[in-house]
Design a protein around this motif. Structure first.
Motif, PDB file in Angstrom:
ATOM      1  N   ASP A 131      -1.441  -2.248  -5.842  1.00 55.46           N
ATOM      2  CA  ASP A 131      -0.952  -1.212  -4.936  1.00 55.46           C
ATOM      3  C   ASP A 131       0.114  -1.801  -4.016  1.00 55.46           C
ATOM      4  O   ASP A 131       0.405  -3.006  -4.059  1.00 55.46           O
ATOM      5  CB  ASP A 131      -2.114  -0.559  -4.173  1.00 55.46           C
ATOM      6  CG  ASP A 131      -2.651  -1.460  -3.081  1.00 55.46           C
ATOM      7  OD1 ASP A 131      -2.505  -2.693  -3.186  1.00 55.46           O
ATOM      8  OD2 ASP A 131      -3.226  -0.920  -2.117  1.00 55.46           O
ATOM      9  N   LEU A 132       0.691  -0.946  -3.186  1.00 54.58           N
ATOM     10  CA  LEU A 132       1.848  -1.372  -2.394  1.00 54.58           C
ATOM     11  C   LEU A 132       1.534  -2.491  -1.402  1.00 54.58           C
ATOM     12  O   LEU A 132       2.306  -3.467  -1.325  1.00 54.58           O
ATOM     13  CB  LEU A 132       2.457  -0.141  -1.704  1.00 54.58           C
ATOM     14  CG  LEU A 132       3.822  -0.312  -1.068  1.00 54.58           C
ATOM     15  CD1 LEU A 132       4.842  -0.901  -2.026  1.00 54.58           C
ATOM     16  CD2 LEU A 132       4.304   1.030  -0.535  1.00 54.58           C
ATOM     17  N   PRO A 133       0.435  -2.436  -0.649  1.00 50.87           N
ATOM     18  CA  PRO A 133       0.163  -3.565   0.249  1.00 50.87           C
ATOM     19  C   PRO A 133       0.001  -4.897  -0.508  1.00 50.87           C
ATOM     20  O   PRO A 133       0.548  -5.919  -0.078  1.00 50.87           O
ATOM     21  CB  PRO A 133      -1.151  -3.154   0.936  1.00 50.87           C
ATOM     22  CG  PRO A 133      -1.116  -1.657   0.920  1.00 50.87           C
ATOM     23  CD  PRO A 133      -0.483  -1.303  -0.398  1.00 50.87           C
ATOM     24  N   SER A 134      -0.707  -4.878  -1.631  1.00 53.91           N
ATOM     25  CA  SER A 134      -0.844  -6.119  -2.400  1.00 53.91           C
ATOM     26  C   SER A 134       0.505  -6.559  -2.962  1.00 53.91           C
ATOM     27  O   SER A 134       0.806  -7.755  -3.031  1.00 53.91           O
ATOM     28  CB  SER A 134      -1.820  -5.921  -3.560  1.00 53.91           C
ATOM     29  OG  SER A 134      -3.123  -5.757  -3.072  1.00 53.91           O
ATOM     30  N   PHE A 135       1.300  -5.578  -3.359  1.00 53.36           N
ATOM     31  CA  PHE A 135       2.623  -5.908  -3.880  1.00 53.36           C
ATOM     32  C   PHE A 135       3.466  -6.574  -2.797  1.00 53.36           C
ATOM     33  O   PHE A 135       4.109  -7.606  -3.029  1.00 53.36           O
ATOM     34  CB  PHE A 135       3.305  -4.638  -4.399  1.00 53.36           C
ATOM     35  CG  PHE A 135       4.596  -4.894  -5.102  1.00 53.36           C
ATOM     36  CD1 PHE A 135       4.606  -5.342  -6.410  1.00 53.36           C
ATOM     37  CD2 PHE A 135       5.810  -4.709  -4.458  1.00 53.36           C
ATOM     38  CE1 PHE A 135       5.799  -5.594  -7.067  1.00 53.36           C
ATOM     39  CE2 PHE A 135       7.008  -4.964  -5.100  1.00 53.36           C
ATOM     40  CZ  PHE A 135       7.001  -5.398  -6.410  1.00 53.36           C
ATOM     41  N   ALA A 136       3.455  -5.981  -1.606  1.00 60.30           N
ATOM     42  CA  ALA A 136       4.212  -6.558  -0.483  1.00 60.30           C
ATOM     43  C   ALA A 136       3.757  -7.990  -0.229  1.00 60.30           C
ATOM     44  O   ALA A 136       4.576  -8.905  -0.076  1.00 60.30           O
ATOM     45  CB  ALA A 136       4.028  -5.701   0.767  1.00 60.30           C
ATOM     46  N   ALA A 137       2.432  -8.182  -0.205  1.00 59.95           N
ATOM     47  CA  ALA A 137       1.902  -9.529   0.026  1.00 59.95           C
ATOM     48  C   ALA A 137       2.321 -10.488  -1.086  1.00 59.95           C
ATOM     49  O   ALA A 137       2.515 -11.675  -0.854  1.00 59.95           O
ATOM     50  CB  ALA A 137       0.377  -9.468   0.124  1.00 59.95           C
ATOM     51  N   GLY A 138       2.472  -9.943  -2.287  1.00 56.60           N
ATOM     52  CA  GLY A 138       2.842 -10.782  -3.422  1.00 56.60           C
ATOM     53  C   GLY A 138       4.307 -11.163  -3.450  1.00 56.60           C
ATOM     54  O   GLY A 138       4.656 -12.263  -3.877  1.00 56.60           O
ATOM     55  N   ILE A 139       5.185 -10.264  -2.997  1.00 57.40           N
ATOM     56  CA  ILE A 139       6.621 -10.556  -3.151  1.00 57.40           C
ATOM     57  C   ILE A 139       7.276 -11.116  -1.901  1.00 57.40           C
ATOM     58  O   ILE A 139       8.274 -11.819  -2.003  1.00 57.40           O
ATOM     59  CB  ILE A 139       7.420  -9.320  -3.636  1.00 57.40           C
ATOM     60  CG1 ILE A 139       7.397  -8.194  -2.607  1.00 57.40           C
ATOM     61  CG2 ILE A 139       6.911  -8.859  -4.999  1.00 57.40           C
ATOM     62  CD1 ILE A 139       8.424  -7.104  -2.881  1.00 57.40           C
ATOM     63  N   LEU A 140       6.730 -10.831  -0.727  1.00 55.99           N
ATOM     64  CA  LEU A 140       7.371 -11.343   0.494  1.00 55.99           C
ATOM     65  C   LEU A 140       7.540 -12.858   0.466  1.00 55.99           C
ATOM     66  O   LEU A 140       8.605 -13.363   0.852  1.00 55.99           O
ATOM     67  CB  LEU A 140       6.605 -10.886   1.741  1.00 55.99           C
ATOM     68  CG  LEU A 140       6.895  -9.443   2.192  1.00 55.99           C
ATOM     69  CD1 LEU A 140       5.882  -8.990   3.243  1.00 55.99           C
ATOM     70  CD2 LEU A 140       8.317  -9.289   2.730  1.00 55.99           C
ATOM     71  N   PRO A 141       6.539 -13.633   0.014  1.00 54.72           N
ATOM     72  CA  PRO A 141       6.750 -15.086  -0.035  1.00 54.72           C
ATOM     73  C   PRO A 141       7.904 -15.504  -0.950  1.00 54.72           C
ATOM     74  O   PRO A 141       8.409 -16.617  -0.853  1.00 54.72           O
ATOM     75  CB  PRO A 141       5.414 -15.625  -0.567  1.00 54.72           C
ATOM     76  CG  PRO A 141       4.423 -14.577  -0.196  1.00 54.72           C
ATOM     77  CD  PRO A 141       5.156 -13.272  -0.332  1.00 54.72           C
ATOM     78  N   HIS A 142       8.331 -14.589  -1.836  1.00 53.30           N
ATOM     79  CA  HIS A 142       9.446 -14.898  -2.733  1.00 53.30           C
ATOM     80  C   HIS A 142      10.776 -14.357  -2.201  1.00 53.30           C
ATOM     81  O   HIS A 142      11.782 -14.417  -2.899  1.00 53.30           O
ATOM     82  CB  HIS A 142       9.165 -14.331  -4.119  1.00 53.30           C
ATOM     83  CG  HIS A 142       7.941 -14.919  -4.769  1.00 53.30           C
ATOM     84  ND1 HIS A 142       7.871 -16.239  -5.144  1.00 53.30           N
ATOM     85  CD2 HIS A 142       6.729 -14.389  -5.062  1.00 53.30           C
ATOM     86  CE1 HIS A 142       6.673 -16.483  -5.661  1.00 53.30           C
ATOM     87  NE2 HIS A 142       5.960 -15.381  -5.616  1.00 53.30           N
ATOM     88  N   GLY A 143      10.757 -13.799  -0.992  1.00 54.20           N
ATOM     89  CA  GLY A 143      12.025 -13.463  -0.341  1.00 54.20           C
ATOM     90  C   GLY A 143      12.552 -12.064  -0.564  1.00 54.20           C
ATOM     91  O   GLY A 143      13.627 -11.740  -0.079  1.00 54.20           O
ATOM     92  N   THR A 144      11.833 -11.236  -1.304  1.00 56.00           N
ATOM     93  CA  THR A 144      12.258  -9.843  -1.415  1.00 56.00           C
ATOM     94  C   THR A 144      11.780  -9.116  -0.167  1.00 56.00           C
ATOM     95  O   THR A 144      10.579  -9.061   0.093  1.00 56.00           O
ATOM     96  CB  THR A 144      11.650  -9.166  -2.658  1.00 56.00           C
ATOM     97  OG1 THR A 144      11.955  -9.948  -3.811  1.00 56.00           O
ATOM     98  CG2 THR A 144      12.213  -7.756  -2.829  1.00 56.00           C
ATOM     99  N   THR A 145      12.709  -8.569   0.598  1.00 56.21           N
ATOM    100  CA  THR A 145      12.324  -7.896   1.843  1.00 56.21           C
ATOM    101  C   THR A 145      12.603  -6.399   1.813  1.00 56.21           C
ATOM    102  O   THR A 145      12.189  -5.690   2.723  1.00 56.21           O
ATOM    103  CB  THR A 145      13.054  -8.532   3.049  1.00 56.21           C
ATOM    104  OG1 THR A 145      14.463  -8.533   2.788  1.00 56.21           O
ATOM    105  CG2 THR A 145      12.574  -9.957   3.297  1.00 56.21           C
ATOM    106  N   THR A 146      13.317  -5.945   0.784  1.00 54.27           N
ATOM    107  CA  THR A 146      13.545  -4.505   0.622  1.00 54.27           C
ATOM    108  C   THR A 146      13.358  -4.147  -0.843  1.00 54.27           C
ATOM    109  O   THR A 146      13.895  -4.815  -1.727  1.00 54.27           O
ATOM    110  CB  THR A 146      14.977  -4.107   1.038  1.00 54.27           C
ATOM    111  OG1 THR A 146      15.173  -4.391   2.422  1.00 54.27           O
ATOM    112  CG2 THR A 146      15.220  -2.609   0.819  1.00 54.27           C
ATOM    113  N   ILE A 147      12.593  -3.084  -1.076  1.00 52.23           N
ATOM    114  CA  ILE A 147      12.460  -2.564  -2.440  1.00 52.23           C
ATOM    115  C   ILE A 147      12.756  -1.066  -2.443  1.00 52.23           C
ATOM    116  O   ILE A 147      12.581  -0.389  -1.438  1.00 52.23           O
ATOM    117  CB  ILE A 147      11.040  -2.798  -3.018  1.00 52.23           C
ATOM    118  CG1 ILE A 147       9.967  -2.109  -2.152  1.00 52.23           C
ATOM    119  CG2 ILE A 147      10.754  -4.292  -3.163  1.00 52.23           C
ATOM    120  CD1 ILE A 147       8.583  -2.095  -2.780  1.00 52.23           C
ATOM    121  N   CYS A 148      13.231  -0.602  -3.586  1.00 46.38           N
ATOM    122  CA  CYS A 148      13.489   0.827  -3.790  1.00 46.38           C
ATOM    123  C   CYS A 148      12.623   1.283  -4.960  1.00 46.38           C
ATOM    124  O   CYS A 148      13.105   1.379  -6.094  1.00 46.38           O
ATOM    125  CB  CYS A 148      14.958   1.064  -4.099  1.00 46.38           C
ATOM    126  SG  CYS A 148      16.045   0.502  -2.791  1.00 46.38           S
TER     127      CYS A 148
END
Lengths: 609, 609
Positions: free
Chosen positions: A99-116
């Motif tokens: 889901d979105l919160p887990s996704f955010a937690a997964g990608i933020l450490p990799h530097g993606t800060t905006t998604i569409c």
């Protein structure tokens, strides 16, 4: 933070930002002495400081004369590069099975800060309830989520049944309510270029609302169609497979969203457009992930993996960085908010070790340090979903008999059938034929000849006529062994229950295993569940972390290998077997659909008379 | 056509545009075989066709297979270059001394198809009525007018009196009503960087409304202030005078609007930023006119004159073209509408002879040919103004006595006075002193020492206290002869009546000549009006054509030379003598205002004790 909130916060902070920039008061965070990758000018600026105040950048330059407060966080960036946060302008969260919160937690450490995110998978399940829910789940995340309103639900009305459908009024409503920031991918490009009024009615809503409209134009070389598509208002497209096609799109005013997902790896085929034209202005080129599994995120990273690959392929580093920052921001018409490390912009800032590996030493999102050295440093709360969202499987218990393929009594002996040939790693299938010998008035799988059964079972809440509840077919290409089966509700775009197997009993076991999980994937051999990935949220997403989901998916992949198919990430190819907008032969819940180039899609019989 | 109308038209035309692109039906206009200057990729594309349908571009490429209808206009572009229409992202129509329809008629033949006028001159006269009226006059023109909401009316509240003032509520109203497309130049940069709450309240309205905010930051080298200004949301600025300043602004995320007007010729000083950094990405660089006289337009052209000059200075042609097309469109966040010759965009297209002279052989605006070989081919109807708009001078008949400068009775003999020194071609003045001998208890002009009298007379409808009705001072630098005077209501920003002369009688004659015209400029010698330019619309604009107004202004310039001042276009320098936001000494209707660097503006006495 959404755009409207950001506008209100910035409008209330300008005097404070000015005071910080002037050196009258300290900021909340200061980065000292890094090399700024200036994506606006394509220049490197050495020994630069950045002062952040709350969520915004206040100052970029030499801050040696600026005060540092008691509570100012000071970050030493010497020897490191300062980049803007990465922007993924086209992707689907659902593909990552969290889901979105887990996704955010997964990608933020990799530097993606905006998604569409174009959340059209869950919208196929829940309709507008999904659009609203998705927006709500995004509200409090330290990740910018610009939802793209899904416009192709279902993919071909009248030939398949999803849980909902989306029309022009829904699209208008989403914009009026603030649930969507841009228009999602218009996959029905034939509908656009041949003037389908329903498709144009949806396009019109996006144009009237002033939204950026994204497309999916997959007919390289058909330039009249490309012009028709762009003239209809679609100015971004992630569906290029050839360099000449990418160059043509950019030249005609369509942003090229070069894709490098888990399975669809177009980027290497597209970058020659850039490498062979070194004098070209590349502002129309961006890069996106589209679909990545949790395994890809956990093991290789997110958009930074695409950036790394572009540089490895020879794209100059700053140009490649522009493609995932300022170019994407300009595509979105949001370069005053995101895409560069400049005053007044959201403080989404990365510190990386060098411009080859892009190891993320620090990720700052909206002014806060959210990750260091690859690990999240800010907890991201989970979302408390309503019951309807996590209980979306409406399916009776399955039996072996449900998977019988009876032969009409007027047909005797050998029977010629249509067979879907799956090609691992490819989005399309081939339409083939095989001759089977009936037994007991029915047709059976034949693993020795790589012929499995495939079934698509309606699983949504809406009531539909009985004859649309399930369909059957044959599949080759997976090389499943005897006594094996798999079932999955990850089945684009309707996400009905897909069951594949070499034995009817095993198919029932697999289907029931998924049913028990409330959705997901199960692999079965000789009555035993080898692996099961539970995806209760919409039947598409787990409520676990990216890491945990990746581990579970790896077990599924391992099980599929045991069941007979050795190809990596083949579950992604399998998940497209119901996507009837693709060629040549697919299975919807209503039956086999054939789509050949230049012809409209049509239903075809399983048994060829 | 405004943006909203364009969106509705495009949303209703997409199917028709698609049909034209597909070659199923003919377009309304086809351009054949030109060389496209592709501003998106910075490449030249030879032998290109463009099909236009009504107001939009439907197809760009090889149209040899597309049908040509009976009513299709066919344009042969062989040997010519195809460019997008030019975009002037910051300018003031009032500076050209004609109203908007005449302005449109004057500039369209020169290839400017989009303007972003900050109409703060007429807003100083009429307030919000001007904002609404300006928007209304733009509605039916074949020119894109993106009005910039004036935010500095008056320039310094409390130190001068205009006809109106603008506050945050007015700005909000303009956006709500659709009267403005972006936020006009924030000239009060000290107010921004030092945190004036009234100024930030206005900035906040622009940010909340999602508008692009334009600035005016004129303190080169003061980088803290620049950061504070940009951090406050101002992302475009036309007020750069040095190359390092321009580069710094671009690097910090502020679009550089390089200015080349009639009198303010910054461009040559700015282009070294580009020429000395050939590897730089120049997407943040644009070019604007800001203020041009009707003479400049009639004799040299409009924005194309700036483009020509940039190329002459050595900027590569395509880069220079990008600066007045796609870069400006991206500044405005309107690149899906304007700025490139691409499908779906407004059909604003130029055909030029080569990429040095840019002779406009054809100008197409919104799909129609509006000019050929420098001449307008489409009539532009005049606007029927309400009475209040063309009768805005509220001024009693002037007499010589009105221009007396009495000396207080306690001062005897010689008197030291402050003198404004005008420097032709410069926006600033110098504050000087001179000693005068009183005669009959009063002070007099002394043409032998280049000392003229200067007076600022309130002329608006609003009632103000008597002591603010007029002010007096001394001026040098114009070298006016004995027996001469001039008067003008073109007097930034309050546009009160400015009168300058070496003789009180002549000053009264000049003032009354302007009064009789309902506003404008008059030059007088020995009781005779040498030249008079009538500007009845707001006291700032004629209702004649650009050509006719240019001729009349040339007569005024000739008369000023006869009166003693040989400098070209000196009326532009004169028009700034009341602009108290500039250094060092200026005259408002309330008296002399001194502004020295690093100090707030203050009233100073004429007579130094």
């Amino acid at each position: 933070m959404d755009r409207k909130t950001a506008r209100y916060r910035q409008s209330a902070s300008t005097a404070a930002l000015a005071a910080v920039a002037m050196g009258k008061v300290p900021g909340t965070l200061i980065i000292r002495g890094g090399t700024l990758v200036n994506v606006l000018t394509a220049r490197l600026e050495t020994n630069m400081d950045v002062i952040v105040h709350e969520g915004f950048i206040a100052f970029v330059g030499d801050a040696s004369g600026h005060p540092v407060g008691e509570n100012t966080v000071v970050v030493d960036a010497s020897g490191r590069y300062i980049l803007p946060g990465l922007i993924d302008s086209h992707m689907h969260v659902e593909s990552s099975m969290v889901d979105l919160p887990s996704f955010a937690a997964g990608i933020l450490p990799h530097g993606t800060t905006t998604i569409c995110p174009d959340n059209h998978e869950m919208t196929n399940v829940f309709g507008m309830k999904a659009v609203e829910l998705f927006w709500k789940t995004s509200e409090s995340l330290p990740l910018k989520v610009l939802p793209a309103m899904p416009v192709c639900v279902p993919s071909i009305p009248g030939m398949e049944d999803a849980g909902a459908s989306i029309g022009p009024g829904d699209v208008r409503k989403a914009y009026n309510e603030g649930w969507a920031a841009l228009q999602g991918e218009q996959m029905n490009f034939p509908g656009v270029i041949f003037g389908d009024p329903d498709v144009h009615a949806i396009t019109a809503e996006g144009i009237k609302a002033g939204k950026v409209l994204t497309g999916h134009y997959a007919a390289p070389g058909q330039l009249n169609g490309l012009n028709a598509f762009i003239a209809s208002g679609l100015t971004a497209c992630h569906e290029s497979t050839r360099a000449d096609e990418a160059l043509e799109k950019a030249s005609r005013g369509m942003y090229v969203q070069q894709r490098y997902g888990t399975a669809w790896l177009d980027l290497p085929n597209l970058v020659p457009a850039i490498l062979e034209n070194p004098e070209m202005d590349t502002r129309m080129f961006t890069m996106v992930t589209d679909d990545v599994t949790p395994i890809t995120i956990a093991r290789e990273g997110h958009l930074v993996r695409v950036l790394r690959e572009a540089v490895r392929l020879g794209v100059p580093a700053i140009e490649a960085i522009q493609m995932v920052t300022i170019n994407a921001a300009q595509l979105l018409e949001e370069s005053r908010w995101i895409g560069s490390v400049s005053p007044g912009r959201s403080a989404d800032i990365l510190l990386v070790n060098n411009l080859r590996e892009y190891t993320m030493e620090m990720v700052i999102s909206e002014g806060s340090i959210v990750a260091e050295n690859g690990s999240l440093t800010t907890p991201i709360p989970s979302y408390d979903y309503p019951d309807w969202a996590v209980n979306s499987l409406y399916l009776p218990l399955q039996t072996a008999d449900d998977f019988t393929i009876p032969v009409p009594t007027d047909i005797g002996g050998n029977v010629e059938v249509r067979v879907i040939r799956l090609i691992p790693g490819m989005v399309y299938t081939k339409s083939e034929r095989a001759v089977l010998t009936q037994k007991g008035g029915a047709l059976h799988a034949d693993p020795d000849r790589d012929l499995a059964k495939i079934s698509m079972i309606y699983r949504h809440k809406a009531h539909i006529p009985d004859e649309r509840r399930r369909s059957m077919g044959f599949l080759s290409g997976l090389t499943l062994k005897a006594g094996t089966a798999l079932a999955s509700t990850v089945s684009h775009d309707c996400h009905n229950l897909l069951v594949i197997g070499t034995d009817d009993e095993e198919m029932a076991v697999a289907a029931n295993a998924v049913r028990e999980s409330g959705g997901g994937i199960a692999v079965v051999q000789n009555g035993r569940v080898l692996a099961r990935l539970s995806l209760p949220f919409a039947g598409l997403m787990s409520l676990d972390s990216v890491e945990k989901t990746a581990e579970n998916l790896e077990k599924v992949e391992e099980a599929i290998k045991i069941a007979g198919c050795p190809h990596p990430s083949v579950e992604m190819t399998i998940s497209l077997l119901g996507l009837i907008v693709l060629g040549e032969l697919h299975l919807s819940n209503r039956g086999l659909v054939e789509l050949k180039e230049g012809e409209p899609p049509r239903f075809v019989d399983l048994i060829c008379r």
